[in-house]
Design a protein around this motif. Structure first.
Motif, PDB file in Angstrom:
ATOM      1  N   VAL A  65     -95.986 -39.439  -4.310  1.00  0.00           N
ATOM      2  CA  VAL A  65     -96.746 -39.496  -3.435  1.00  0.00           C
ATOM      3  C   VAL A  65     -98.327 -39.655  -3.644  1.00  0.00           C
ATOM      4  CG1 VAL A  65     -96.083 -39.051  -1.428  1.00  0.00           C
ATOM      5  CG2 VAL A  65     -94.432 -39.627  -2.539  1.00  0.00           C
ATOM      6  N   ILE A  66     -98.843 -39.906  -2.775  1.00  0.00           N
ATOM      7  CA  ILE A  66    -100.031 -39.311  -2.699  1.00  0.00           C
ATOM      8  C   ILE A  66    -100.964 -40.307  -1.357  1.00  0.00           C
ATOM      9  CG2 ILE A  66    -100.468 -40.056  -5.642  1.00  0.00           C
ATOM     10  CD1 ILE A  66    -102.300 -42.283  -4.134  1.00  0.00           C
ATOM     11  N   CYS A  67    -102.244 -39.194  -0.961  1.00  0.00           N
ATOM     12  CA  CYS A  67    -102.968 -39.841   0.332  1.00  0.00           C
ATOM     13  C   CYS A  67    -104.421 -39.859  -0.848  1.00  0.00           C
ATOM     14  CB  CYS A  67    -103.261 -38.102   0.931  1.00  0.00           C
ATOM     15  SG  CYS A  67    -104.223 -38.566   1.983  1.00  0.00           S
ATOM     16  N   ALA A  68    -104.635 -41.687  -1.103  1.00  0.00           N
ATOM     17  CA  ALA A  68    -105.737 -41.884  -1.065  1.00  0.00           C
ATOM     18  C   ALA A  68    -107.496 -41.202  -0.491  1.00  0.00           C
ATOM     19  CB  ALA A  68    -106.246 -43.985  -1.170  1.00  0.00           C
ATOM     20  N   LYS A  69    -106.649 -41.025   0.721  1.00  0.00           N
ATOM     21  CA  LYS A  69    -107.486 -39.861   1.353  1.00  0.00           C
ATOM     22  C   LYS A  69    -108.441 -38.650   0.720  1.00  0.00           C
ATOM     23  CE  LYS A  69    -109.636 -38.197   6.094  1.00  0.00           C
ATOM     24  NZ  LYS A  69    -109.236 -37.202   6.100  1.00  0.00           N
ATOM     25  N   VAL A  70    -107.375 -38.126   0.397  1.00  0.00           N
ATOM     26  CA  VAL A  70    -107.572 -36.777  -0.442  1.00  0.00           C
ATOM     27  C   VAL A  70    -107.671 -37.391  -1.262  1.00  0.00           C
ATOM     28  CG1 VAL A  70    -105.884 -34.760  -0.931  1.00  0.00           C
ATOM     29  CG2 VAL A  70    -105.695 -35.801   1.213  1.00  0.00           C
ATOM     30  N   GLU A  71    -107.581 -38.536  -3.000  1.00  0.00           N
ATOM     31  CA  GLU A  71    -108.178 -38.102  -4.082  1.00  0.00           C
ATOM     32  C   GLU A  71    -109.595 -38.361  -3.903  1.00  0.00           C
ATOM     33  OE1 GLU A  71    -105.754 -37.785  -6.225  1.00  0.00           O
ATOM     34  OE2 GLU A  71    -104.366 -36.979  -5.111  1.00  0.00           O
ATOM     35  N   ALA A  72    -110.204 -38.940  -2.933  1.00  0.00           N
ATOM     36  CA  ALA A  72    -111.109 -39.628  -2.976  1.00  0.00           C
ATOM     37  C   ALA A  72    -111.945 -38.386  -2.563  1.00  0.00           C
ATOM     38  CB  ALA A  72    -111.606 -40.473  -1.672  1.00  0.00           C
ATOM     39  N   GLU A  73    -111.743 -37.450  -1.602  1.00  0.00           N
ATOM     40  CA  GLU A  73    -112.565 -36.043  -0.840  1.00  0.00           C
ATOM     41  C   GLU A  73    -112.604 -35.403  -2.136  1.00  0.00           C
ATOM     42  OE1 GLU A  73    -110.533 -35.464   1.921  1.00  0.00           O
ATOM     43  OE2 GLU A  73    -111.435 -36.050   3.609  1.00  0.00           O
ATOM     44  N   LEU A  74    -111.349 -35.014  -3.490  1.00  0.00           N
ATOM     45  CA  LEU A  74    -110.615 -34.287  -4.860  1.00  0.00           C
ATOM     46  C   LEU A  74    -112.511 -35.333  -5.617  1.00  0.00           C
ATOM     47  CD1 LEU A  74    -107.578 -34.160  -4.942  1.00  0.00           C
ATOM     48  CD2 LEU A  74    -108.621 -31.918  -4.275  1.00  0.00           C
ATOM     49  N   VAL A  75    -112.422 -35.951  -5.471  1.00  0.00           N
ATOM     50  CA  VAL A  75    -113.889 -36.329  -6.683  1.00  0.00           C
ATOM     51  C   VAL A  75    -114.803 -35.828  -6.283  1.00  0.00           C
ATOM     52  CG1 VAL A  75    -112.027 -38.227  -7.646  1.00  0.00           C
ATOM     53  CG2 VAL A  75    -113.853 -38.929  -6.082  1.00  0.00           C
ATOM     54  N   LEU A  96    -103.067 -37.945  -8.452  1.00  0.00           N
ATOM     55  CA  LEU A  96    -103.957 -38.608  -9.594  1.00  0.00           C
ATOM     56  C   LEU A  96    -102.739 -37.819 -11.048  1.00  0.00           C
ATOM     57  CD1 LEU A  96    -105.516 -40.372 -11.430  1.00  0.00           C
ATOM     58  CD2 LEU A  96    -107.317 -38.567 -11.478  1.00  0.00           C
ATOM     59  N   GLU A  97    -103.024 -36.260 -11.301  1.00  0.00           N
ATOM     60  CA  GLU A  97    -102.255 -35.268 -12.374  1.00  0.00           C
ATOM     61  C   GLU A  97    -100.655 -35.679 -12.221  1.00  0.00           C
ATOM     62  OE1 GLU A  97    -104.985 -31.883 -12.764  1.00  0.00           O
ATOM     63  OE2 GLU A  97    -103.795 -32.291 -10.650  1.00  0.00           O
ATOM     64  N   ARG A  98    -100.654 -35.989 -10.637  1.00  0.00           N
ATOM     65  CA  ARG A  98     -98.939 -35.954 -10.878  1.00  0.00           C
ATOM     66  C   ARG A  98     -98.604 -37.709 -11.607  1.00  0.00           C
ATOM     67  NH1 ARG A  98     -99.701 -34.473  -5.718  1.00  0.00           N
ATOM     68  NH2 ARG A  98     -99.035 -36.080  -4.982  1.00  0.00           N
ATOM     69  N   LEU A  99     -99.220 -38.372 -11.123  1.00  0.00           N
ATOM     70  CA  LEU A  99     -99.261 -40.521 -11.430  1.00  0.00           C
ATOM     71  C   LEU A  99     -99.325 -40.211 -13.225  1.00  0.00           C
ATOM     72  CD1 LEU A  99     -98.623 -42.702 -11.068  1.00  0.00           C
ATOM     73  CD2 LEU A  99    -101.576 -42.773 -10.589  1.00  0.00           C
ATOM     74  N   ILE A 100    -100.359 -39.758 -13.605  1.00  0.00           N
ATOM     75  CA  ILE A 100    -100.198 -39.028 -14.791  1.00  0.00           C
ATOM     76  C   ILE A 100     -99.193 -38.352 -15.664  1.00  0.00           C
ATOM     77  CG2 ILE A 100    -102.327 -38.318 -17.328  1.00  0.00           C
ATOM     78  CD1 ILE A 100    -104.432 -38.632 -15.329  1.00  0.00           C
ATOM     79  N   GLN A 101     -98.789 -37.252 -15.460  1.00  0.00           N
ATOM     80  CA  GLN A 101     -97.253 -37.172 -16.250  1.00  0.00           C
ATOM     81  C   GLN A 101     -96.460 -37.698 -15.553  1.00  0.00           C
ATOM     82  OE1 GLN A 101     -97.811 -33.031 -13.911  1.00  0.00           O
ATOM     83  NE2 GLN A 101     -98.515 -32.186 -15.640  1.00  0.00           N
ATOM     84  N   GLU A 102     -96.417 -38.416 -14.842  1.00  0.00           N
ATOM     85  CA  GLU A 102     -95.116 -39.308 -14.457  1.00  0.00           C
ATOM     86  C   GLU A 102     -95.293 -40.503 -15.135  1.00  0.00           C
ATOM     87  OE1 GLU A 102     -91.773 -40.211 -12.991  1.00  0.00           O
ATOM     88  OE2 GLU A 102     -92.983 -38.759 -11.905  1.00  0.00           O
ATOM     89  N   SER A 103     -96.619 -40.691 -16.052  1.00  0.00           N
ATOM     90  CA  SER A 103     -97.023 -41.941 -16.958  1.00  0.00           C
ATOM     91  C   SER A 103     -96.764 -41.847 -18.028  1.00  0.00           C
ATOM     92  CB  SER A 103     -98.401 -42.650 -16.140  1.00  0.00           C
ATOM     93  OG  SER A 103     -98.455 -42.677 -15.343  1.00  0.00           O
ATOM     94  N   TYR A 104     -97.104 -40.903 -18.390  1.00  0.00           N
ATOM     95  CA  TYR A 104     -96.625 -40.000 -20.165  1.00  0.00           C
ATOM     96  C   TYR A 104     -95.187 -39.833 -19.830  1.00  0.00           C
ATOM     97  CZ  TYR A 104    -100.817 -38.880 -22.558  1.00  0.00           C
ATOM     98  OH  TYR A 104    -102.440 -38.956 -22.340  1.00  0.00           O
ATOM     99  N   GLU A 105     -94.471 -39.431 -18.405  1.00  0.00           N
ATOM    100  CA  GLU A 105     -92.461 -39.430 -19.258  1.00  0.00           C
ATOM    101  C   GLU A 105     -92.429 -40.862 -19.063  1.00  0.00           C
ATOM    102  OE1 GLU A 105     -89.399 -37.698 -16.402  1.00  0.00           O
ATOM    103  OE2 GLU A 105     -91.404 -36.071 -16.403  1.00  0.00           O
TER     104      GLU A 105
END
Length: 193
Positions: A65-75, A96-105
């Motif tokens: 679960v992400i919020c694209a608005k928050v992710e855009a603000e974070l960068v 993005l960090e959670r997505l990367i971790q989930e992808s690696y797993e």
């Protein structure tokens, strides 16, 4: 005949709307087929900022679960501001960090590091990769001439204050050909040219 039966089984399942990865057929018959639904999948759910902390029961797994608005603000923020903003939202990590971790797993990947005086590098390998093959990710000569690997978890290395201090404290292990690299290992490879 077995191959034809497996393909028929796949075809019937696909026609019913079942993902290819959820249709049981012997792997040897499914491997290499250009079926998009046989690929590993992660479902990314974009929610409003107010819904980030809510528990969402999503049927399809794995999901992030992400919020694209928050992710855009974070960068737009520097690393310290990012931490503060995430803390303010009650989150430990960005989407993005959670997505990367989930992808690696999902893909069965881990990261190991090489650290010298001048630089630290991260290397991606599959889980259950033995030391010579991990060395081969850097260069094939490292795998061919592999002798040993000096290994320590990165957190222990940082806590110790560096390689010399870690060796003095007995935290660095010498590992051989059968050592399976672990996520977060930091290493110096010993090899013949």
């Amino acid at each position: 005949e077995k191959k034809l039966a497996a393909y028929r089984q796949l075809k019937e399942g696909l026609e019913k709307g079942i993902l290819a990865k959820d249709i049981f057929v012997e792997e040897e018959f499914a491997t290499g087929l250009p079926l998009i639904t046989i690929k590993p999948t992660i479902y990314v759910i974009n929610v409003a900022e107010a819904d980030l902390k809510k528990e969402i029961n999503f049927e399809l797994q794995p999901s992030v679960v992400i919020c694209a608005k928050v992710e855009a603000e974070l960068v737009e923020l520097n690393p310290e501001e990012q931490k503060d903003y995430l803390k303010e939202l009650g989150l430990e990590q960005s989407g993005l960090e959670r997505l990367i971790q989930e992808s690696y797993e999902l893909l069965g990947l881990i990261t190991y590091f090489t650290a010298g005086e001048k630089e630290v590098r991260a290397w991606t390998i599959h889980i259950d990769t033995k030391a010579p093959q991990a060395a081969g990710v850097i260069h094939t000569d490292f795998e061919k001439g592999f002798i040993k690997a000096e290994v320590i978890n990165w957190e222990k290395l940082v806590s110790a204050g560096g390689w010399n201090q870690a060796r003095e404290k007995g935290l660095v292990r010498l590992e051989g050909r059968d050592y399976l690299f672990q996520d977060g290992d930091t290493t110096i490879f010993k090899f013949n040219n």
